[in-house]
Design an enzyme around this catalytic site. Structure first.
Site, PDB file in Angstrom:
ATOM      1  N   CYS A 119       0.870  -1.174   0.000  1.00 27.57           N
ATOM      2  CA  CYS A 119       0.000   0.000   0.000  1.00 27.57           C
ATOM      3  C   CYS A 119       0.907   1.225   0.000  1.00 27.57           C
ATOM      4  O   CYS A 119       2.111   1.125   0.203  1.00 27.57           O
ATOM      5  CB  CYS A 119      -0.831   0.035   1.280  1.00 27.57           C
ATOM      6  SG  CYS A 119      -1.742  -1.482   1.581  1.00 27.57           S
ATOM      7  N   ARG A 171       1.192   1.889  -5.870  1.00 24.41           N
ATOM      8  CA  ARG A 171       1.435   0.897  -4.817  1.00 24.41           C
ATOM      9  C   ARG A 171       0.182   0.131  -4.419  1.00 24.41           C
ATOM     10  O   ARG A 171       0.245  -0.816  -3.619  1.00 24.41           O
ATOM     11  CB  ARG A 171       2.012   1.588  -3.571  1.00 24.41           C
ATOM     12  CG  ARG A 171       3.310   2.318  -3.825  1.00 24.41           C
ATOM     13  CD  ARG A 171       3.805   2.960  -2.570  1.00 24.41           C
ATOM     14  NE  ARG A 171       4.154   1.958  -1.581  1.00 24.41           N
ATOM     15  CZ  ARG A 171       5.318   1.330  -1.519  1.00 24.41           C
ATOM     16  NH1 ARG A 171       6.256   1.607  -2.392  1.00 24.41           N
ATOM     17  NH2 ARG A 171       5.552   0.439  -0.589  1.00 24.41           N
ATOM     18  N   TRP A 215      -3.774  -1.784  -1.199  1.00 18.58           N
ATOM     19  CA  TRP A 215      -3.774  -3.016  -1.983  1.00 18.58           C
ATOM     20  C   TRP A 215      -4.149  -4.102  -0.970  1.00 18.58           C
ATOM     21  O   TRP A 215      -3.356  -4.450  -0.099  1.00 18.58           O
ATOM     22  CB  TRP A 215      -2.385  -3.272  -2.573  1.00 18.58           C
ATOM     23  CG  TRP A 215      -2.314  -4.450  -3.471  1.00 18.58           C
ATOM     24  CD1 TRP A 215      -2.813  -4.543  -4.749  1.00 18.58           C
ATOM     25  CD2 TRP A 215      -1.713  -5.718  -3.193  1.00 18.58           C
ATOM     26  NE1 TRP A 215      -2.552  -5.782  -5.263  1.00 18.58           N
ATOM     27  CE2 TRP A 215      -1.881  -6.528  -4.340  1.00 18.58           C
ATOM     28  CE3 TRP A 215      -1.046  -6.259  -2.090  1.00 18.58           C
ATOM     29  CZ2 TRP A 215      -1.415  -7.848  -4.416  1.00 18.58           C
ATOM     30  CZ3 TRP A 215      -0.580  -7.567  -2.166  1.00 18.58           C
ATOM     31  CH2 TRP A 215      -0.760  -8.346  -3.316  1.00 18.58           C
ATOM     32  N   ASN A 234       1.201  -0.146   6.005  1.00 13.91           N
ATOM     33  CA  ASN A 234       1.543  -0.978   4.855  1.00 13.91           C
ATOM     34  C   ASN A 234       2.269  -2.188   5.409  1.00 13.91           C
ATOM     35  O   ASN A 234       3.223  -2.043   6.171  1.00 13.91           O
ATOM     36  CB  ASN A 234       2.459  -0.182   3.908  1.00 13.91           C
ATOM     37  CG  ASN A 234       3.043  -1.047   2.808  1.00 13.91           C
ATOM     38  OD1 ASN A 234       2.410  -1.997   2.355  1.00 13.91           O
ATOM     39  ND2 ASN A 234       4.245  -0.719   2.375  1.00 13.91           N
ATOM     40  N   GLY A 235       1.808  -3.402   5.047  1.00 12.75           N
ATOM     41  CA  GLY A 235       2.455  -4.613   5.550  1.00 12.75           C
ATOM     42  C   GLY A 235       1.399  -5.575   6.074  1.00 12.75           C
ATOM     43  O   GLY A 235       0.211  -5.437   5.774  1.00 12.75           O
ATOM     44  N   GLU A 280       9.958 -12.328 -20.554  1.00 11.46           N
ATOM     45  CA  GLU A 280       9.628 -10.955 -20.171  1.00 11.46           C
ATOM     46  C   GLU A 280       8.481 -10.427 -21.045  1.00 11.46           C
ATOM     47  O   GLU A 280       7.562  -9.767 -20.541  1.00 11.46           O
ATOM     48  CB  GLU A 280      10.892 -10.093 -20.296  1.00 11.46           C
ATOM     49  CG  GLU A 280      10.745  -8.624 -20.021  1.00 11.46           C
ATOM     50  CD  GLU A 280      10.170  -8.307 -18.638  1.00 11.46           C
ATOM     51  OE1 GLU A 280      10.042  -9.191 -17.788  1.00 11.46           O
ATOM     52  OE2 GLU A 280       9.812  -7.125 -18.437  1.00 11.46           O
ATOM     53  N   LYS A 319       4.814  -9.219 -19.614  1.00 12.30           N
ATOM     54  CA  LYS A 319       4.264  -7.868 -19.869  1.00 12.30           C
ATOM     55  C   LYS A 319       2.855  -7.976 -20.431  1.00 12.30           C
ATOM     56  O   LYS A 319       1.956  -7.262 -20.004  1.00 12.30           O
ATOM     57  CB  LYS A 319       5.123  -7.092 -20.886  1.00 12.30           C
ATOM     58  CG  LYS A 319       6.450  -6.588 -20.443  1.00 12.30           C
ATOM     59  CD  LYS A 319       6.440  -5.500 -19.416  1.00 12.30           C
ATOM     60  CE  LYS A 319       6.481  -6.086 -18.042  1.00 12.30           C
ATOM     61  NZ  LYS A 319       7.710  -6.071 -17.341  1.00 12.30           N
ATOM     62  N   GLU A 326       0.307  -9.242 -17.734  1.00 15.91           N
ATOM     63  CA  GLU A 326       0.036  -8.381 -16.578  1.00 15.91           C
ATOM     64  C   GLU A 326      -0.719  -7.110 -16.928  1.00 15.91           C
ATOM     65  O   GLU A 326      -1.498  -6.625 -16.120  1.00 15.91           O
ATOM     66  CB  GLU A 326       1.282  -8.100 -15.743  1.00 15.91           C
ATOM     67  CG  GLU A 326       2.274  -7.146 -16.309  1.00 15.91           C
ATOM     68  CD  GLU A 326       3.450  -6.883 -15.368  1.00 15.91           C
ATOM     69  OE1 GLU A 326       3.282  -6.910 -14.148  1.00 15.91           O
ATOM     70  OE2 GLU A 326       4.554  -6.631 -15.884  1.00 15.91           O
ATOM     71  N   HIS A 365       6.652 -31.029 -27.509  1.00 12.98           N
ATOM     72  CA  HIS A 365       6.420 -31.865 -26.331  1.00 12.98           C
ATOM     73  C   HIS A 365       5.111 -31.538 -25.629  1.00 12.98           C
ATOM     74  O   HIS A 365       4.951 -31.839 -24.458  1.00 12.98           O
ATOM     75  CB  HIS A 365       7.605 -31.745 -25.368  1.00 12.98           C
ATOM     76  CG  HIS A 365       8.898 -32.160 -26.000  1.00 12.98           C
ATOM     77  ND1 HIS A 365       9.252 -33.475 -26.202  1.00 12.98           N
ATOM     78  CD2 HIS A 365       9.898 -31.420 -26.539  1.00 12.98           C
ATOM     79  CE1 HIS A 365      10.435 -33.521 -26.814  1.00 12.98           C
ATOM     80  NE2 HIS A 365      10.832 -32.275 -27.031  1.00 12.98           N
ATOM     81  N   LYS A 397       3.095  -2.392  -7.408  1.00 14.64           N
ATOM     82  CA  LYS A 397       4.458  -2.243  -7.932  1.00 14.64           C
ATOM     83  C   LYS A 397       5.474  -3.071  -7.144  1.00 14.64           C
ATOM     84  O   LYS A 397       6.345  -3.705  -7.714  1.00 14.64           O
ATOM     85  CB  LYS A 397       4.835  -0.755  -7.887  1.00 14.64           C
ATOM     86  CG  LYS A 397       6.228  -0.443  -8.401  1.00 14.64           C
ATOM     87  CD  LYS A 397       6.290  -0.506  -9.897  1.00 14.64           C
ATOM     88  CE  LYS A 397       7.666  -0.208 -10.457  1.00 14.64           C
ATOM     89  NZ  LYS A 397       7.835  -0.824 -11.794  1.00 14.64           N
TER      90      LYS A 397
END
Ligand code: M6R
Length: 615
Positions: A2, A32, A81, A107-108, A488, A492, A495, A511, A610
């Site tokens: 957050c 965040r 968040w 935050n946490g 990568e 991208k 997400e 396979h 983030k």
């Protein structure tokens, strides 16, 4: 994770209305977390804190509640968040005690909140939310009866908390103070003239203050408009901080959109400048040389990270293998407990983290350190937890990255790690000095190469994205050094464009994965200029096309076999070592323009934040 921000000021001393300064800061912290937000303030002479909060984006909440217009000179705010408790109006921060005399933002994760909550409920405290955070103000309230001093009650409360926290508290008892505490979640102070800030990250107050103190784990204290007090909770004594005040060189433009529609596209376009800064950092001090010395001395080398940073770490492991013949074990940071068992003195762990705060990477670092391994960090954020806890810190110096999707920080990590691998290979005899100088010359030229690449490929990527935006699944294939780039590219796209995207070594197609391919299925090939070119273009491209796939290639214009592809995103021809530097940008653009074509906000992908500060 957050975002939290707090401001305390002498009335009339601030350049803008205090609540507007906090509101602007909150908007800058939205990367965040953005499922709910809130503000608490102490209006002059008030015996209660005033709290405005709710579910939704900050801009919408501003319209509803007028965050930027609250009264008072002591204000804390939060953008959330969700972890404990769904994103609802009630669960939004700030949270208060029973008597609404204090408000906290956090935050946490408080791991022992269930026990604490039960204890407090038994004592008669009334809880209104489902969050872990709400135990904090009630616990302080309980201890305040005993200590009759808000700071002592705050400190004693922090001592019983288990888990991770960055906390800011305001109380009507001492209305010009903001109390803070940090452990395993970032928190910084911003110093002004007649006002001071506390926040999760520097961009929150950069418009108003460039003098920063980065707080460390177990530090508690408070700010007033003119003072700072910091204590180390473990030593129970105050900490001198004047030598820790840093002046931040970034301009506010670095942390603003500057005319671009989104941070992500601005940060993609900033890559040439970011690479220049990385190169200046590499050549400007001897820390990379020190890292090489540590690595030459290692029994075993590991590299760990999460998400995009893991792709950079994986790339490094391939380079070490190919250039120096030295095996490097790459592992995803959240899997550290599998790898740490084998770690011992003599081993070296490289931890790659743009934020320097990712908890999985931090836990891997601590586990390896405990077993005697030496740790080298590569981060973008000076003084963040991972570089601070490592034996040696290397920095990418890419500048602040606000978009949730990592772009310029990946490119700069790749450059720094390529430099490290080439220097190691030179020192260990894997490369001759002319070979190493040849590659270094191209790495030095990477800012120019990337500037030209943007104009070469942007329109083509945009056109392709219109078509991609109607697809539901995409494969990203490559071999060898191209594989981390394919991974990568796929990350991208999923997400920010919410399209299923999977990367794997091209040779694996037969396979299993090829079973999904049918008419019109998009397959993006990352085509490096190395020895696997023919295998990729004559073998894997053909087998995909034979099943109706549309073969798109990120490939050098001079690749002789390029006409095997249905659509080419051209990149300049460079040494194969530079593959992530040249081939990633087109994939970033595809993800960005595909998200935009689907009407999504690439800066704020759903469910993401983030920096991930929860395990
Ligand atoms: O700050 P870090 O580099 O440690 O972050 C690691 C990942 O959380 C991060 O790269 C994430 O995967 C990004 N959203 C990718 O774009």
């Amino acid at each position: 994770m957050c975002g939290i921000i707090g401001l305390t000021c002498i009335p009339g001393s601030t350049p803008d209305r205090p609540s507007l300064m906090v509101y602007r800061g909150l908007l800058r912290l939205e990367y965040r977390g953005y499922d709910s937000a809130g503000v608490a303030s102490i209006p002059t002479g008030s015996s209660k804190v005033v709290v405005l909060k709710g579910k939704g984006k900050i801009i919408e909440l501003e319209k509803k509640y007028g965050f930027s217009k609250v009264d008072g000179c002591t204000i804390v705010a939060h953008t959330r968040w969700a972890t404990h408790g769904a994103p609802t109006d009630i669960n939004a921060h700030p949270h208060t005690d029973c008597s609404t005399t204090m408000a906290i933002v956090h935050n946490g994760i408080i791991q022992n909140y269930r026990e604490l909550r039960k204890e407090l409920v038994d004592k008669g405290h009334v809880f209104v939310s489902e969050t872990d955070t709400e135990v904090v103000p009630h616990f302080i309230e309980e201890l305040y009866y005993k200590y009759k001093d808000i700071y002592s009650a705050f400190k004693k409360t922090v001592e019983v908390l288990e888990g991770s926290y960055a906390i800011a508290l305001i109380s009507v008892v001492e209305p010009d103070k903001i109390f803070f505490a940090r452990k395993d979640s970032p928190l910084v102070l911003g110093l002004g003239n007649g006002f001071n800030f506390v926040a999760s990250d520097i961009p929150a107050f950069l418009e108003y203050s460039r003098k920063v103190i980065v707080l460390r784990d177990y530090e508690v204290g408070y700010i007033t408009p003119i003072n700072v007090f910091i204590e180390d909770l473990r030593k129970n004594r105050s900490v001198g901080y004047t030598h820790r005040v840093r002046f931040i060189e970034w301009s506010i433009e670095d942390a603003s959109k500057g005319g671009y529609a989104h941070f992500m596209i601005k940060e993609i376009f900033e890559q040439p400048r970011a690479l220049k800064n990385t190169l200046q950092g590499i050549e400007g001090d001897n820390s990379f040389q020190k890292a090489v010395e540590i690595l030459l001395d290692a029994d075993r080398i590991y590299v760990t990270a999460a998400g995009t940073s893991y792709h950079a770490g994986f790339y490094y492991s391939l380079l070490m293998q190919e250039l120096a013949g030295t095996p490097v074990v790459p592992f995803i940071a959240s899997e550290h407990y599998v790898y740490e068992r084998a770690a011992s003195e003599g081993d070296v762990l490289i931890v790659v983290s743009q934020s320097g705060e990712t908890i999985d990477s931090l836990m891997a670092l601590r586990a390896f350190k405990e077993r005697g391994a030496r740790v080298i960090a590569l981060s973008n954020v000076i003084d963040s937890a991972i570089p601070r806890e490592s034996h040696l810190a290397l920095y990418t110096r890419a500048g602040p990255e606000i978009g949730v999707a990592a772009t310029k920080t990946f490119i700069t990590q790749a450059l720094a790690l390529a430099w490290l691998a080439v220097s190691y290979a030179l020192a260990s005899g894997g490369l001759s000095s002319s070979e190493a100088e040849g590659i270094r010359g191209e790495l030095r030229d990477s800012p120019r190469i990337l500037s030209e690449l943007i104009s070469l490929v942007e329109e083509k990527a945009k056109m392709l994205s219109e078509w991609m935006s109607r697809k539901s699944s995409v494969y990203y294939l490559s071999r060898g050094i191209g594989l981390p780039v394919a991974m990568e590219g796929a990350l991208k796209l999923k997400e920010i464009a919410y399209i299923h995207a999977e990367a794997y070594p091209a040779g694996e197609s037969k396979h299993g994965p090829i079973a999904l391919v049918s008419e019109g299925f998009p397959v993006i090939f990352v085509v490096p200029t190395d020895n696997y070119l023919e295998k990729l273009l004559l073998g894997n491209v053909q087998e995909m096309k034979a099943r109706g796939a549309v073969a798109i290639g990120v490939a050098s214009l001079k690749t002789s076999l390029g006409d095997q592809l249905d659509y080419v995103l051209p990149v300049p021809r460079t040494h194969w070592v530079l593959t992530p530097l040249t081939h990633t940008l087109p994939l970033q653009l595809i993800a960005y323009y595909t998200a935009v074509a689907r009407g999504l906000d690439p800066d704020k992908p759903r469910n993401l934040a983030k920096t991930v500060t929860v395990e």
